[in-house]
Design a protein around this motif. Structure first.
Motif, PDB file in Angstrom:
ATOM      1  N   TYR A 292      42.974  37.847  30.449  1.00  0.00           N
ATOM      2  CA  TYR A 292      41.910  37.981  31.452  1.00  0.00           C
ATOM      3  C   TYR A 292      41.912  39.344  32.161  1.00  0.00           C
ATOM      4  CZ  TYR A 292      39.737  36.459  35.938  1.00  0.00           C
ATOM      5  OH  TYR A 292      38.982  36.338  37.062  1.00  0.00           O
TER       6      TYR A 292
ATOM      7  N   ASP B 172      35.935  46.077  32.204  1.00  0.00           N
ATOM      8  CA  ASP B 172      34.754  46.082  33.092  1.00  0.00           C
ATOM      9  C   ASP B 172      34.747  47.342  33.948  1.00  0.00           C
ATOM     10  OD1 ASP B 172      34.279  43.464  32.271  1.00  0.00           O
ATOM     11  OD2 ASP B 172      35.103  42.549  34.102  1.00  0.00           O
TER      12      ASP B 172
ATOM     13  N   ASP C 202      43.292  39.038  46.686  1.00  0.00           N
ATOM     14  CA  ASP C 202      43.896  38.415  45.497  1.00  0.00           C
ATOM     15  C   ASP C 202      43.653  39.212  44.214  1.00  0.00           C
ATOM     16  OD1 ASP C 202      41.129  37.688  45.757  1.00  0.00           O
ATOM     17  OD2 ASP C 202      41.433  36.201  44.195  1.00  0.00           O
TER      18      ASP C 202
HETATM   19  P1  TYM Z   1      36.553  35.774  41.745  1.00  0.00           P
HETATM   20  O1  TYM Z   1      35.327  35.322  41.053  1.00  0.00           O
HETATM   21  O2  TYM Z   1      37.698  34.822  41.846  1.00  0.00           O
HETATM   22  O3  TYM Z   1      36.206  36.221  43.216  1.00  0.00           O
HETATM   23  C1  TYM Z   1      35.163  37.135  43.466  1.00  0.00           C
HETATM   24  C2  TYM Z   1      35.519  38.052  44.627  1.00  0.00           C
HETATM   25  O4  TYM Z   1      35.728  37.283  45.815  1.00  0.00           O
HETATM   26  C3  TYM Z   1      36.992  37.594  46.372  1.00  0.00           C
HETATM   27  N1  TYM Z   1      37.533  36.368  46.995  1.00  0.00           N
HETATM   28  C4  TYM Z   1      37.954  36.293  48.256  1.00  0.00           C
HETATM   29  N2  TYM Z   1      38.014  37.202  49.246  1.00  0.00           N
HETATM   30  C5  TYM Z   1      38.506  36.793  50.443  1.00  0.00           C
HETATM   31  N3  TYM Z   1      38.952  35.514  50.670  1.00  0.00           N
HETATM   32  C6  TYM Z   1      38.908  34.583  49.707  1.00  0.00           C
HETATM   33  N4  TYM Z   1      39.328  33.347  49.942  1.00  0.00           N
HETATM   34  C7  TYM Z   1      38.397  34.948  48.422  1.00  0.00           C
HETATM   35  N5  TYM Z   1      38.219  34.272  47.255  1.00  0.00           N
HETATM   36  C8  TYM Z   1      37.686  35.167  46.394  1.00  0.00           C
HETATM   37  C9  TYM Z   1      37.833  38.037  45.191  1.00  0.00           C
HETATM   38  O5  TYM Z   1      38.942  38.800  45.588  1.00  0.00           O
HETATM   39  C10 TYM Z   1      36.828  38.815  44.396  1.00  0.00           C
HETATM   40  O6  TYM Z   1      36.694  40.135  44.911  1.00  0.00           O
HETATM   41  N6  TYM Z   1      38.729  38.695  38.350  1.00  0.00           N
HETATM   42  C11 TYM Z   1      37.708  38.655  39.374  1.00  0.00           C
HETATM   43  C12 TYM Z   1      36.338  38.949  38.841  1.00  0.00           C
HETATM   44  C13 TYM Z   1      36.210  40.254  38.120  1.00  0.00           C
HETATM   45  C14 TYM Z   1      36.179  41.538  38.697  1.00  0.00           C
HETATM   46  C15 TYM Z   1      36.015  42.427  37.600  1.00  0.00           C
HETATM   47  C16 TYM Z   1      36.256  41.998  40.003  1.00  0.00           C
HETATM   48  C17 TYM Z   1      36.103  40.408  36.776  1.00  0.00           C
HETATM   49  N7  TYM Z   1      35.970  41.711  36.469  1.00  0.00           N
HETATM   50  C18 TYM Z   1      35.943  43.807  37.826  1.00  0.00           C
HETATM   51  C19 TYM Z   1      36.199  43.372  40.201  1.00  0.00           C
HETATM   52  C20 TYM Z   1      36.045  44.256  39.128  1.00  0.00           C
HETATM   53  C21 TYM Z   1      37.674  37.263  39.954  1.00  0.00           C
HETATM   54  O7  TYM Z   1      38.096  36.315  39.369  1.00  0.00           O
HETATM   55  O8  TYM Z   1      37.057  37.155  41.148  1.00  0.00           O
END
Ligand code: TYM
Length: 329
Positions: free
Chosen positions: A130, A137, A151
């Motif tokens: 992943y 990206d 995170d």
């Molecule tokens: P994902 O889909 O889990 O979360 C999207 C974004 O939301 C932020 N986030 C939070 N921030 C603060 N508090 C929280 N509780 C919380 N939950 C989620 C995450 O940090 C994220 O910024 N792997 C990534 C998706 C991705 C990505 C990328 C991001 C894929 N390719 C390239 C940046 C650049 C993900 O699973 O985010």
């Protein structure tokens, strides 16, 4: 003209987006698009690293597009696109799997360890790899800054390592990106277990507030949120993490400063505080959803199609450079 920074970020359509996603990620993006070239993706190939219902997945891609638009991402300024419609992402991920990404590094990823637990034998290769797709990206766009929640910082660090290794081998192909994380709100916590981050995948719906939750339901969730012992309102993330989390949500969604909130609630108790916080969250959701509901599926499709074309053009140029560097062309 002054050079603008290039920004890339994305969200995976694996569940209902929460106020955590908004506060930690999307709210930063809206500010950044004023002074940067921004690219925001709906990363559906990341979502399928865990099982998805195909109809739900399709629906969520459109809903997240509308969420981006409702939050204020302007498709005339920023590129919004669906990851799977731009083949360069998976192509580069493969190349990085071969040059730059090491098993030992991937095994250290906290998100992977949390998801894999002790069942590594039954984990898909996709879930393991992943972060390599995430690196692809980011690196495809010569990205300088990646605005994410706390995170995802580790994945951006890994992206830097992968890019540096690749550049060492093949020359200066990739820009080394940096994570941008907010000072407050980078990690919004669960309403029921303040030691865990608020997540769209949480089994208990009372643990998170979804951006599309009915505002009345959201108010009830706030009233049910756990609080720490003590009765007064103060900000002490170490010793009173539940209250600190609620104060953060209040400040972020109500556009307030935490010290000011603490002063305003001097002498008042949790009851008053939670009731007001419920109102703030309810108002935020009502206004957000009004904008969301004004956007049709067709509008969202059109934005994705325009974004696909733009992303395709940028990534094809970059892939030509990469393919030549490694010798497959
Ligand atoms: P994902 O889909 O889990 O979360 C999207 C974004 O939301 C932020 N986030 C939070 N921030 C603060 N508090 C929280 N509780 C919380 N939950 C989620 C995450 O940090 C994220 O910024 N792997 C990534 C998706 C991705 C990505 C990328 C991001 C894929 N390719 C390239 C940046 C650049 C993900 O699973 O985010």
């Amino acid at each position: 003209m002054k050079e603008q920074k290039t920004i890339f970020s994305g969200i995976k359509p694996s569940g209902d987006l929460t106020i955590g996603n908004y506060i930690g990620a999307i709210s930063q993006w809206v500010e950044m698009q004023e002074r940067s070239n921004c690219i925001f993706s709906i990363v559906d190939y990341h979502a399928i690293t865990v099982k998805q219902n195909p109809d739900d997945l399709r629906r969520r891609v459109l809903d997240i597009t509308k969420i981006y638009l409702a939050a204020g991402i302007n498709p005339k300024r920023s590129i919004i696109f669906q990851q799977s419609t731009v083949p360069a992402h998976t192509e580069l991920a493969w190349i990085l799997n071969c040059s730059g990404a090491y098993m030992a590094d991937l095994k250290k990823m906290t998100q992977y360890k949390d998801k894999a637990g002790d069942k590594e034998e039954a984990i898909s290769v996709g879930l393991f790899g992943y972060p390599v797709l995430m690196a692809a990206d980011i690196l495809l766009y010569d990205t300088q800054a990646v605005p994410v929640g706390d995170d995802q910082k580790q994945h951006v660090e890994l992206t830097r390592d992968i890019a540096k290794r690749f550049n060492n081998e093949y020359g200066p192909i990739f820009t080394i990106p940096e994570a941008v994380v907010k000072k407050e709100g980078a990690r919004v916590m669960s309403l029921l277990e303040p030691s865990k981050k608020m997540a769209k995948s949480d089994g208990s719906a009372n643990a998170f507030i979804a951006l599309l939750d009915d505002p009345e339901l959201a108010k009830k969730k706030i009233m049910k949120a756990v609080t720490d012992s003590g009765t007064d309102i103060d900000y002490d993330p170490e010793n009173r993490p539940a209250l600190a989390n609620l104060l953060t949500i209040y400040a972020q969604l109500g556009n307030r400063q935490i010290p000011r909130l603490v002063r305003d609630y001097a002498g008042k108790g949790y009851g008053d505080f939670k009731k007001d916080l419920g109102e703030v969250v309810g108002k935020f959701l009502t206004e957000f959803q009004t904008k969301f509901n004004e956007i049709s599926d067709d509008d969202a499709q059109a934005v994705l199609e325009e974004g696909r074309k733009q992303a395709q053009e940028i990534t094809e140029k970059k892939m030509t450079q990469i393919r030549q560097a490694i010798g497959v062309r």
